[in-house]
Design an enzyme around this catalytic site. Structure first.
Site, PDB file in Angstrom:
ATOM      1  N   ASP A  67      51.591  40.966  45.692  1.00 40.45           N
ATOM      2  CA  ASP A  67      50.842  42.191  45.419  1.00 40.45           C
ATOM      3  C   ASP A  67      50.350  42.876  46.694  1.00 40.45           C
ATOM      4  OD1 ASP A  67      49.064  40.166  46.031  1.00 40.45           O
ATOM      5  OD2 ASP A  67      48.115  40.114  44.081  1.00 40.45           O
ATOM      6  N   ASN A 136      38.709  34.537  36.805  1.00 34.64           N
ATOM      7  CA  ASN A 136      38.916  35.042  35.436  1.00 34.64           C
ATOM      8  C   ASN A 136      40.344  34.764  34.940  1.00 34.64           C
ATOM      9  OD1 ASN A 136      40.453  36.837  36.889  1.00 34.64           O
ATOM     10  ND2 ASN A 136      39.379  38.682  36.251  1.00 34.64           N
ATOM     11  N   HIS A 138      43.162  35.514  36.607  1.00 35.37           N
ATOM     12  CA  HIS A 138      44.222  36.427  37.055  1.00 35.37           C
ATOM     13  C   HIS A 138      45.188  35.731  38.018  1.00 35.37           C
ATOM     14  CE1 HIS A 138      41.547  37.910  40.546  1.00 35.37           C
ATOM     15  NE2 HIS A 138      42.681  37.606  41.146  1.00 35.37           N
ATOM     16  N   GLU A 143      45.376  41.100  35.615  1.00 33.59           N
ATOM     17  CA  GLU A 143      44.010  40.861  35.154  1.00 33.59           C
ATOM     18  C   GLU A 143      43.992  40.583  33.648  1.00 33.59           C
ATOM     19  OE1 GLU A 143      41.611  40.502  37.180  1.00 33.59           O
ATOM     20  OE2 GLU A 143      41.260  42.218  38.495  1.00 33.59           O
TER      21      GLU A 143
HETATM   22  C1  GLP Z   1      43.393  37.945  44.835  1.00 26.16           C
HETATM   23  C2  GLP Z   1      44.920  37.874  44.830  1.00 26.16           C
HETATM   24  C3  GLP Z   1      45.425  36.682  44.035  1.00 26.16           C
HETATM   25  C4  GLP Z   1      44.658  35.440  44.421  1.00 26.16           C
HETATM   26  C5  GLP Z   1      43.193  35.623  44.102  1.00 26.16           C
HETATM   27  C6  GLP Z   1      42.356  34.396  44.401  1.00 26.16           C
HETATM   28  O1  GLP Z   1      42.860  38.662  43.792  1.00 26.16           O
HETATM   29  N1  GLP Z   1      45.521  39.067  44.329  1.00 26.16           N
HETATM   30  O2  GLP Z   1      46.810  36.525  44.284  1.00 26.16           O
HETATM   31  O3  GLP Z   1      45.170  34.339  43.721  1.00 26.16           O
HETATM   32  O4  GLP Z   1      42.734  36.698  44.897  1.00 26.16           O
HETATM   33  O5  GLP Z   1      41.891  34.429  45.703  1.00 26.16           O
HETATM   34  P1  GLP Z   1      41.265  33.223  46.503  1.00 26.16           P
HETATM   35  O6  GLP Z   1      42.396  32.306  46.825  1.00 26.16           O
HETATM   36  O7  GLP Z   1      40.697  33.855  47.724  1.00 26.16           O
HETATM   37  O8  GLP Z   1      40.251  32.598  45.627  1.00 26.16           O
END
Ligand code: GLP
Length: 244
Positions: A67, A136, A138, A143
């Site tokens: 993304d 959540n 995602h 989402e």
């Molecule tokens: C973002 C990314 C996700 C990732 C998530 C969790 O929203 N788009 O791909 O898995 O964050 O992030 P973290 O690893 O910092 O908890």
């Protein structure tokens, strides 16, 4: 679905990097699906170290990222392209032209989304996709919603994701509200999936992946329909999953 419970973040990163190494060593032309966020940073550090020690060769490897924020370009330190360059690509022997991240500055976002899916298909699909998870549920920027989207698409970030990701920005107002993300269908087409989760805040979302129920309110639960998913969690998350 396979669950691996590890002692801590360092072990999670080592185990994940070993799995990626195995894929690359078996197929030097492999397509790696990569993720951003704090979770995979340790894995990328391990891969950089392995590359320095000549244990893994990225010269023929191609990567596709999940993304990108809309409106942020490669020079913006908050963009996911910048993150990938800084945390992995600049330190390994990969050819930059073999690394793909959706273009958050594309004039025609719909066209960019369509081309991104075509690119992945053209490459022959993703051999191993690394995923983090939001608290959540995602995955990438898919989402919780009434319905999930299959292909790459423009998405609105939820308040909770904006709040969670604001830690990387100067203020919450700077966090983009929209992103371009691979859809759940595209993620599910990956041959193998490796989901990493550490920290208490992820436990509830991860627990639901093992519930036997699939709901668009927790996009990660879709992974139960995939035949080759490994979930690596730290001890704390592992205990919370088992005790509930
Ligand atoms: C973002 C990314 C996700 C990732 C998530 C969790 O929203 N788009 O791909 O898995 O964050 O992030 P973290 O690893 O910092 O908890």
């Amino acid at each position: 679905m396979k669950l691996i419970v590890v002692e801590n973040y360092e072990e999670m990163s080592r185990v994940a990097a070993d799995k990626i190494k195995a894929v690359v060593n078996e197929n030097p032309n492999a397509i790696l699906g990569l993720a951003t966020g704090s979770t995979p940073v340790g894995t990328y550090k391990e891969l950089i170290e392995m590359n320095k020690n000549n244990e893994i060769d990225f010269s023929q490897i191609k990567t596709v990222n999940l993304d990108e924020y809309i409106g942020l370009g490669e020079k913006d330190p908050q963009s996911y392209r910048y993150f990938m360059n800084e945390n992995l690509f600049n330190h390994i022997n990969i050819k930059k032209e073999n690394t793909f991240v959706p273009n958050g500055l594309a004039k025609d976002i719909e066209e960019e989304a369509k081309n991104y899916d075509m690119k992945i298909d053209e490459l022959g699909g993703i051999d191993i996709q690394i995923l983090g998870i939001g608290s959540n549920g995602h995955i990438a920027f898919n989402e919780p919603a009434d319905a999930l989207t299959s292909g790459t698409h423009l998405t609105q970030l939820t308040e909770s994701t904006i709040a969670a990701n604001s830690r990387f920005f100067n203020s919450i107002d700077e966090v983009p509200k929209t992103a371009l993300t691979m859809g759940v269908g595209q993620i599910m087409k990956s041959k193998r999936i490796l989901l990493l989760a550490n920290g208490d805040s992820k436990a509830d979302a991860v627990k639901e992946i093992f519930s036997g129920k699939i709901t668009s309110k927790n996009p990660a639960t879709m992974l139960q329909m995939h035949k080759d998913v490994t979930v690596i969690v730290d001890k704390k998350v592992g205990e919370l999953i088992k005790n509930n």
